[in-house]
Motif scaffolding. Structure first.
Motif, PDB file in Angstrom:
ATOM      1  N   LEU A  13       0.915  -1.386   0.081  1.00 48.24           N
ATOM      2  CA  LEU A  13      -0.155  -0.097   0.139  1.00 48.24           C
ATOM      3  C   LEU A  13       0.838   1.189   0.171  1.00 48.24           C
ATOM      4  O   LEU A  13       0.741   2.282  -0.537  1.00 48.24           O
ATOM      5  CB  LEU A  13      -0.917   0.109   1.334  1.00 48.24           C
ATOM      6  CG  LEU A  13      -2.048  -1.099   1.253  1.00 48.24           C
ATOM      7  CD1 LEU A  13      -2.675  -1.023   2.438  1.00 48.24           C
ATOM      8  CD2 LEU A  13      -3.102  -0.788  -0.138  1.00 48.24           C
ATOM      9  N   ALA A  14       1.966   1.577   0.806  1.00 46.92           N
ATOM     10  CA  ALA A  14       2.809   2.178   0.616  1.00 46.92           C
ATOM     11  C   ALA A  14       3.504   2.559  -0.792  1.00 46.92           C
ATOM     12  O   ALA A  14       3.327   3.679  -0.906  1.00 46.92           O
ATOM     13  CB  ALA A  14       3.957   2.021   1.834  1.00 46.92           C
ATOM     14  N   GLY A  15       3.783   1.448  -1.215  1.00 49.41           N
ATOM     15  CA  GLY A  15       4.323   1.857  -2.738  1.00 49.41           C
ATOM     16  C   GLY A  15       3.040   2.133  -3.743  1.00 49.41           C
ATOM     17  O   GLY A  15       3.643   3.164  -4.490  1.00 49.41           O
ATOM     18  N   THR A  16       1.950   1.805  -3.506  1.00 48.98           N
ATOM     19  CA  THR A  16       0.840   2.318  -4.184  1.00 48.98           C
ATOM     20  C   THR A  16       0.799   3.778  -4.115  1.00 48.98           C
ATOM     21  O   THR A  16       0.487   4.616  -5.010  1.00 48.98           O
ATOM     22  CB  THR A  16      -0.412   1.603  -4.013  1.00 48.98           C
ATOM     23  OG1 THR A  16       0.059   0.146  -4.312  1.00 48.98           O
ATOM     24  CG2 THR A  16      -1.561   2.227  -4.936  1.00 48.98           C
ATOM     25  N   THR A  33       5.042  18.609   1.741  1.00 46.77           N
ATOM     26  CA  THR A  33       3.873  19.203   2.517  1.00 46.77           C
ATOM     27  C   THR A  33       2.671  18.467   2.269  1.00 46.77           C
ATOM     28  O   THR A  33       1.964  18.177   3.483  1.00 46.77           O
ATOM     29  CB  THR A  33       3.671  20.656   2.191  1.00 46.77           C
ATOM     30  OG1 THR A  33       4.809  21.459   2.326  1.00 46.77           O
ATOM     31  CG2 THR A  33       2.585  21.295   2.931  1.00 46.77           C
ATOM     32  N   ALA A  34       2.329  18.266   1.069  1.00 44.04           N
ATOM     33  CA  ALA A  34       1.333  17.199   0.933  1.00 44.04           C
ATOM     34  C   ALA A  34       1.349  15.818   1.690  1.00 44.04           C
ATOM     35  O   ALA A  34       0.099  15.238   2.081  1.00 44.04           O
ATOM     36  CB  ALA A  34       0.865  17.158  -0.614  1.00 44.04           C
ATOM     37  N   ARG A  35       2.446  15.248   1.430  1.00 45.25           N
ATOM     38  CA  ARG A  35       2.747  13.758   2.142  1.00 45.25           C
ATOM     39  C   ARG A  35       2.579  14.002   3.464  1.00 45.25           C
ATOM     40  O   ARG A  35       1.827  13.251   4.252  1.00 45.25           O
ATOM     41  CB  ARG A  35       3.816  13.254   1.655  1.00 45.25           C
ATOM     42  CG  ARG A  35       3.827  12.680   0.482  1.00 45.25           C
ATOM     43  CD  ARG A  35       5.192  12.035   0.010  1.00 45.25           C
ATOM     44  NE  ARG A  35       5.122  11.639  -1.418  1.00 45.25           N
ATOM     45  CZ  ARG A  35       6.214  11.040  -1.973  1.00 45.25           C
ATOM     46  NH1 ARG A  35       7.435  11.121  -1.726  1.00 45.25           N
ATOM     47  NH2 ARG A  35       5.788  10.446  -3.437  1.00 45.25           N
ATOM     48  N   ASP A  36       2.973  15.156   4.050  1.00 48.74           N
ATOM     49  CA  ASP A  36       2.991  15.230   5.545  1.00 48.74           C
ATOM     50  C   ASP A  36       1.411  15.502   6.050  1.00 48.74           C
ATOM     51  O   ASP A  36       0.973  14.825   7.251  1.00 48.74           O
ATOM     52  CB  ASP A  36       3.751  16.433   6.044  1.00 48.74           C
ATOM     53  CG  ASP A  36       3.801  16.385   7.519  1.00 48.74           C
ATOM     54  OD1 ASP A  36       4.228  15.476   8.218  1.00 48.74           O
ATOM     55  OD2 ASP A  36       3.626  17.490   8.142  1.00 48.74           O
ATOM     56  N   ALA A  37       0.747  16.277   5.153  1.00 42.29           N
ATOM     57  CA  ALA A  37      -0.628  16.364   5.678  1.00 42.29           C
ATOM     58  C   ALA A  37      -1.386  15.059   5.532  1.00 42.29           C
ATOM     59  O   ALA A  37      -2.315  14.708   6.320  1.00 42.29           O
ATOM     60  CB  ALA A  37      -1.405  17.468   4.620  1.00 42.29           C
ATOM     61  N   LEU A  38      -1.252  14.224   4.570  1.00 40.94           N
ATOM     62  CA  LEU A  38      -1.808  13.109   4.470  1.00 40.94           C
ATOM     63  C   LEU A  38      -1.565  12.130   5.552  1.00 40.94           C
ATOM     64  O   LEU A  38      -2.410  11.315   6.292  1.00 40.94           O
ATOM     65  CB  LEU A  38      -1.363  12.422   3.117  1.00 40.94           C
ATOM     66  CG  LEU A  38      -2.033  10.845   2.936  1.00 40.94           C
ATOM     67  CD1 LEU A  38      -3.390  11.008   2.664  1.00 40.94           C
ATOM     68  CD2 LEU A  38      -1.333  10.149   1.556  1.00 40.94           C
ATOM     69  N   LYS A  39      -0.308  12.062   5.872  1.00 40.13           N
ATOM     70  CA  LYS A  39       0.279  11.483   7.119  1.00 40.13           C
ATOM     71  C   LYS A  39      -0.369  11.669   8.592  1.00 40.13           C
ATOM     72  O   LYS A  39      -0.708  10.549   9.376  1.00 40.13           O
ATOM     73  CB  LYS A  39       1.670  11.366   7.481  1.00 40.13           C
ATOM     74  CG  LYS A  39       2.249  10.698   8.591  1.00 40.13           C
ATOM     75  CD  LYS A  39       3.999  10.742   8.357  1.00 40.13           C
ATOM     76  CE  LYS A  39       4.631  10.133   9.626  1.00 40.13           C
ATOM     77  NZ  LYS A  39       5.999  10.390   9.450  1.00 40.13           N
ATOM     78  N   HIS A  40      -0.687  13.015   8.668  1.00 44.38           N
ATOM     79  CA  HIS A  40      -1.424  13.525   9.940  1.00 44.38           C
ATOM     80  C   HIS A  40      -2.934  13.744   9.664  1.00 44.38           C
ATOM     81  O   HIS A  40      -3.507  14.554  10.513  1.00 44.38           O
ATOM     82  CB  HIS A  40      -0.775  15.006  10.316  1.00 44.38           C
ATOM     83  CG  HIS A  40       0.639  14.545  10.658  1.00 44.38           C
ATOM     84  ND1 HIS A  40       1.243  13.867  11.934  1.00 44.38           N
ATOM     85  CD2 HIS A  40       1.972  14.530  10.046  1.00 44.38           C
ATOM     86  CE1 HIS A  40       2.520  13.673  12.039  1.00 44.38           C
ATOM     87  NE2 HIS A  40       2.800  14.217  10.980  1.00 44.38           N
ATOM     88  N   HIS A  41      -3.513  13.445   8.685  1.00 41.20           N
ATOM     89  CA  HIS A  41      -5.013  13.405   8.355  1.00 41.20           C
ATOM     90  C   HIS A  41      -5.815  13.194   9.469  1.00 41.20           C
ATOM     91  O   HIS A  41      -6.563  13.862   9.965  1.00 41.20           O
ATOM     92  CB  HIS A  41      -5.526  12.909   7.085  1.00 41.20           C
ATOM     93  CG  HIS A  41      -6.701  12.915   6.920  1.00 41.20           C
ATOM     94  ND1 HIS A  41      -7.202  14.094   6.394  1.00 41.20           N
ATOM     95  CD2 HIS A  41      -7.851  12.085   7.162  1.00 41.20           C
ATOM     96  CE1 HIS A  41      -8.718  13.896   6.407  1.00 41.20           C
ATOM     97  NE2 HIS A  41      -9.010  12.574   6.608  1.00 41.20           N
ATOM     98  N   HIS A  42      -5.728  11.848  10.296  1.00 41.59           N
ATOM     99  CA  HIS A  42      -6.449  11.552  11.371  1.00 41.59           C
ATOM    100  C   HIS A  42      -6.203  12.382  12.525  1.00 41.59           C
ATOM    101  O   HIS A  42      -7.128  12.496  13.281  1.00 41.59           O
ATOM    102  CB  HIS A  42      -6.169  10.128  11.735  1.00 41.59           C
ATOM    103  CG  HIS A  42      -6.553   9.060  10.808  1.00 41.59           C
ATOM    104  ND1 HIS A  42      -7.849   8.914  10.542  1.00 41.59           N
ATOM    105  CD2 HIS A  42      -5.779   8.521   9.759  1.00 41.59           C
ATOM    106  CE1 HIS A  42      -8.123   7.837   9.450  1.00 41.59           C
ATOM    107  NE2 HIS A  42      -6.889   7.894   8.915  1.00 41.59           N
TER     108      HIS A  42
END
Length: 50
Positions: A13-16, A33-42
């Motif tokens: 899933l991480a690769g996807t 910035t976008a990946r960090d926002a996704l990581k901290h979405h919850h």
């Protein structure tokens, strides 16, 4: 056995996520910035519901 299967699925899933076409639509400077926002979405969703 189950842990190994779940870890393999996590890697898949991480690769996807990392190779998804969405990331190429962003400017290189905005990808982190976008990946960090996704990581901290919850985290942000939990703060908003409080």
């Amino acid at each position: 056995m189950e842990i190994a299967r779940l870890r393999a699925r996590e890697v898949e899933l991480a690769g996807t996520i990392l190779t998804h076409a969405y990331w190429s639509s962003l400017a290189p400077a905005d990808v982190l910035t976008a990946r960090d926002a996704l990581k901290h979405h919850h985290d942000h969703m939990a703060d908003a519901s409080s």
